[in-house]
Enzyme design. Structure first.
Site, PDB file in Angstrom:
ATOM      1  N   SER A 128       0.834  -1.192   0.000  1.00  0.00           N
ATOM      2  CA  SER A 128       0.000   0.000   0.000  1.00  0.00           C
ATOM      3  C   SER A 128       0.869   1.242   0.000  1.00  0.00           C
ATOM      4  O   SER A 128       1.657   1.467   0.928  1.00  0.00           O
ATOM      5  CB  SER A 128      -0.920   0.009   1.221  1.00  0.00           C
ATOM      6  N   HIS A 184      -0.807  -0.834  -4.556  1.00  0.00           N
ATOM      7  CA  HIS A 184      -2.158  -0.530  -4.085  1.00  0.00           C
ATOM      8  C   HIS A 184      -2.268   0.961  -3.804  1.00  0.00           C
ATOM      9  O   HIS A 184      -1.530   1.509  -2.967  1.00  0.00           O
ATOM     10  CB  HIS A 184      -2.451  -1.337  -2.815  1.00  0.00           C
ATOM     11  N   ASP A 230      -4.643   3.848  -2.514  1.00  0.00           N
ATOM     12  CA  ASP A 230      -5.850   4.156  -1.752  1.00  0.00           C
ATOM     13  C   ASP A 230      -6.341   5.562  -2.084  1.00  0.00           C
ATOM     14  O   ASP A 230      -5.667   6.545  -1.792  1.00  0.00           O
ATOM     15  CB  ASP A 230      -5.562   4.069  -0.244  1.00  0.00           C
ATOM     16  N   MET A 235      -9.146   8.348  -1.397  1.00  0.00           N
ATOM     17  CA  MET A 235     -10.134   8.730  -0.387  1.00  0.00           C
ATOM     18  C   MET A 235     -10.601  10.157  -0.643  1.00  0.00           C
ATOM     19  O   MET A 235      -9.818  11.002  -1.076  1.00  0.00           O
ATOM     20  CB  MET A 235      -9.533   8.632   1.016  1.00  0.00           C
ATOM     21  N   HIS A 242      -8.006   1.463  -5.186  1.00  0.00           N
ATOM     22  CA  HIS A 242      -9.122   1.211  -4.263  1.00  0.00           C
ATOM     23  C   HIS A 242      -9.846   2.532  -4.046  1.00  0.00           C
ATOM     24  O   HIS A 242      -9.331   3.426  -3.376  1.00  0.00           O
ATOM     25  CB  HIS A 242      -8.558   0.641  -2.959  1.00  0.00           C
ATOM     26  N   MET A 295     -12.253   4.674  -2.363  1.00  0.00           N
ATOM     27  CA  MET A 295     -13.070   4.911  -1.171  1.00  0.00           C
ATOM     28  C   MET A 295     -13.705   6.286  -1.318  1.00  0.00           C
ATOM     29  O   MET A 295     -13.390   7.241  -0.596  1.00  0.00           O
ATOM     30  CB  MET A 295     -12.193   4.816   0.086  1.00  0.00           C
ATOM     31  N   MET A 298     -12.156  -6.036   3.486  1.00  0.00           N
ATOM     32  CA  MET A 298     -11.505  -5.093   4.394  1.00  0.00           C
ATOM     33  C   MET A 298     -11.415  -5.713   5.784  1.00  0.00           C
ATOM     34  O   MET A 298     -12.416  -6.150   6.350  1.00  0.00           O
ATOM     35  CB  MET A 298     -12.281  -3.778   4.457  1.00  0.00           C
ATOM     36  N   ASP A 337      -7.148  -6.537   3.167  1.00  0.00           N
ATOM     37  CA  ASP A 337      -6.479  -5.258   3.356  1.00  0.00           C
ATOM     38  C   ASP A 337      -6.784  -4.729   4.749  1.00  0.00           C
ATOM     39  O   ASP A 337      -7.943  -4.526   5.109  1.00  0.00           O
ATOM     40  CB  ASP A 337      -6.988  -4.266   2.300  1.00  0.00           C
TER      41      ASP A 337
END
Length: 229
Positions: free
Chosen positions: A17, A42, A44, A46, A77, A79, A149, A183
């Protein structure tokens, strides 16, 4: 691993990550991870709405793709709220895969999955710890991956939630060849718990990035996953 070459049979996938990277050296850190044995990176994403934090966005993916070249697999990913509005933007930025939260899709899940895949990207689904795993069942034959998750999404460095392994077991029974990724709080020790439940892909941040020997840590995680395939 080229992003167009996800195998049909199960294999181990190590996904560091980038949230745990030194952001001032994100490109260099990414190359170091790939050179050390990472399969995917990965990313992330957000938005401070769906989760109470703000992190990477489209410019980061664009910059990573430009810096790293066409081959590395950027596992994004999302979010975020209304991810359907961002599918083409992330495709243009260079995302290899979009993993979407089922909670954000409403009755459009099938349509959005088809849209992602029509652009040549891989598509995954994920869910928060409190969301019942059964909501994913109608889509298991459409997606390339399910991400379970094992912490509440939004922040790195949380403790692994072993009770989420029941979701992994249920998904593995229903989809024997599906990529099941976990994750949150993944270390060499908790990777064993996840592998025993049926996971074959691991997202890990601080346990890899802060390791004295990142390459060896990733190799150890891979060996653990491989021993349970």
């Amino acid at each position: 691993m080229l992003w167009t070459e996800i195998p049909m049979s199960l294999t181990t996938i190590i996904c560091p990550s980038l949230l745990a990277c030194d952001f001032a050296r994100l490109g260099e850190e990414s190359k170091d991870l790939l050179d050390g044995g990472a399969d995917w990176l990965h990313v992330d994403v957000m938005d401070l709405h769906f989760v109470p934090n703000l992190s990477f966005g489209v410019p980061t993916v664009t910059s990573l793709r430009k810096y790293l070249g066409p081959e590395p697999f950027l596992d994004c990913h999302l979010m975020i709220e209304n991810p359907d509005k961002w599918v083409e933007v992330f495709h243009k930025a260079g995302a290899s895969q979009l993993t979407l939260h089922i909670e954000t899709l409403g009755d459009k899940a099938g349509e959005v999955i088809d849209h992602v895949k029509s652009l040549g990207m891989k598509c995954g689904l994920t869910l928060k710890p409190k969301t019942d795993v059964s909501v994913l069942f109608p889509f298991l034959d459409k997606v390339d991956l399910v991400l379970v998750m094992t912490v509440e999404p939004g922040f790195g460095g949380q403790s692994f939630m072993p009770e989420m392994m029941e979701k992994v077991r249920i998904l593995r029974e229903k989809a024997p060849t599906l990529i099941i990724q976990v994750d949150g709080g993944l270390t060499e020790e908790t990777t064993k718990i996840a592998a025993e439940a049926g996971a074959n892909a691991v997202v890990a941040g601080s346990s890899i990035l802060n390791a004295k020997d990142r390459k060896q840590t990733m190799a150890n995680m891979r060996a653990t996953l491989q021993s349970h395939l």
